[in-house]
Design an enzyme around this catalytic site. Structure first.
Site, PDB file in Angstrom:
ATOM      1  N   HIS A 150      21.016  35.817  66.686  1.00 52.17           N
ATOM      2  CA  HIS A 150      20.493  36.202  68.003  1.00 52.17           C
ATOM      3  C   HIS A 150      19.341  37.236  67.806  1.00 52.17           C
ATOM      4  O   HIS A 150      19.386  38.104  66.855  1.00 52.17           O
ATOM      5  CB  HIS A 150      21.428  36.803  68.875  1.00 52.17           C
ATOM      6  CG  HIS A 150      21.091  37.651  70.018  1.00 52.17           C
ATOM      7  ND1 HIS A 150      20.417  36.889  71.020  1.00 52.17           N
ATOM      8  CD2 HIS A 150      21.022  38.910  70.226  1.00 52.17           C
ATOM      9  CE1 HIS A 150      20.215  37.901  71.978  1.00 52.17           C
ATOM     10  NE2 HIS A 150      20.389  38.904  71.374  1.00 52.17           N
ATOM     11  N   CYS A 158      16.596  33.253  73.131  1.00 52.01           N
ATOM     12  CA  CYS A 158      16.463  34.425  72.679  1.00 52.01           C
ATOM     13  C   CYS A 158      15.248  34.620  71.886  1.00 52.01           C
ATOM     14  O   CYS A 158      14.517  35.489  71.911  1.00 52.01           O
ATOM     15  CB  CYS A 158      17.755  35.037  72.108  1.00 52.01           C
ATOM     16  SG  CYS A 158      18.481  34.394  70.701  1.00 52.01           S
TER      17      CYS A 158
END
Length: 325
Positions: A84, A200
């Site tokens: 992430h 992301c």
């Protein structure tokens, strides 16, 4: 992977298909729920923004990286290079620092597949949004994984940062749908990209590019890698909207059956195991996929040699401002 994609037109279709923006963010469906943790738990709403008070302040820019679901599984996902990404900032004048993360409102599986209702209609819980909050939690981004990161990548004057922050608010309000998959013709360097993910990492990539275009000074020898979940397919076939699909009874039946196996609201562990088996069968045995993008559906006949692959490639900070505009 920008250097490996090319743009072509086939029967009126542009590859990669441009990501469509909206005029304003729609209300998230009440049926959709985040699950394990609420969206933007640190506190600020999805469209909040932090600005600096002094135009002459210098704002430091940080690239942040941690394993997906690290709050539950620690560094497990790092072993598969599923990471992430986020951006961090720090005011040199005040010492205040803050974090920006763009991710799913209702968590990853909810964004990747729809919920199939008993009447064979769908609900997509596929919105993503920007979470902005005070502080950069060092322990979160400096985990034990070698892929974790809290790295300064540049600086920008306060007045230029504030203009960029206004762009980030608009970007968040008009680019609202999370897209998990990237789709290519093959894994090679001259592959055609059919669809690019919007996740992301995509926010960090376009955010850094816009920071560069806004006057940021990027440090030399910055190397940043990003996770991509890639589907490799023959040229996708446009099927149309859901309303168009239901007009073909055979197609509609297969379509519903396909998505029902992936429904993310599984009450029992055994159902989750069944879904994982179905994912394997879809990619490696039946080699077919119904792909949702810009509110229309495509049929993909997956490649025999490599139907699915997780990559973790470097994407340089360069001014590629057109991809998601």
């Amino acid at each position: 992977m920008a250097e490996r994609c090319r743009f072509i037109f086939v029967y009126g279709t542009q590859w990669p298909v441009p990501y469509e923006r909206v005029s304003s963010r729609p209300t998230n469906n009440a049926y959709c729920q985040a699950g394990l943790i609420p969206f933007c738990a640190p506190g600020k709403t999805e469209d909040a923004m932090i600005y600096v008070d002094d135009d002459n302040d210098t704002v430091e820019i940080f690239a942040l990286k941690k394993p997906v679901w690290s709050f539950k599984f620690g560094d497990l996902m790092a072993k598969f290079k599923i990471m992430h990404d986020a951006l961090g900032f720090r005011s040199q004048k005040t010492g205040r620092n803050w974090t920006m993360e763009w991710y799913e409102l209702d968590q990853l599986f909810n964004c990747t597949f729809p919920h199939v209702l008993k009447n064979d209609t769908f609900i997509w819980c596929d919105q993503g949004a920007l979470c902005v909050y005070d502080g950069i939690v060092d322990s979160m981004w400096n985990g034990s994984s070698d892929l974790s990161m809290l790295k300064k990548v540049g600086e920008i004057y306060g007045k230029d940062y504030n203009k960029w922050a206004t762009w980030a608010v608009d970007d968040n309000n008009t680019g609202v749908y999370y897209e998990t998959w990237s789709a290519y013709s093959d894994p090679g360097p001259n592959a055609t990209m059919y669809f690019d993910s919007y996740d992301c990492a995509s926010f960090v990539i376009r955010g850094l590019n816009h920071l560069l275009a806004s006057g940021a000074r990027i440090l030399p020898d910055v190397h940043l890698n990003y996770t991509r979940l890639n589907i490799y397919t023959h040229e996708p076939e446009l099927l149309g909207t859901y309303d168009q699909i239901v007009q073909n009874q055979t197609l509609h039946s297969d379509f519903i059956s396909f998505y029902r196996e992936f429904d993310s609201k599984k009450p029992k562990t055994g159902d989750w195991v069944k879904s994982l088996v179905q994912i394997y069968e879809t990619f490696y045995l039946t080699r077919r996929f119904y792909f949702y993008y810009n509110n229309v559906y495509w049929y993909m006949k997956l490649k025999e040699s490599t139907p699915l692959k997780v990559t973790f490639d470097e994407i340089p900070i360069i001014s590629l401002l057109d991809r998601f505009n």
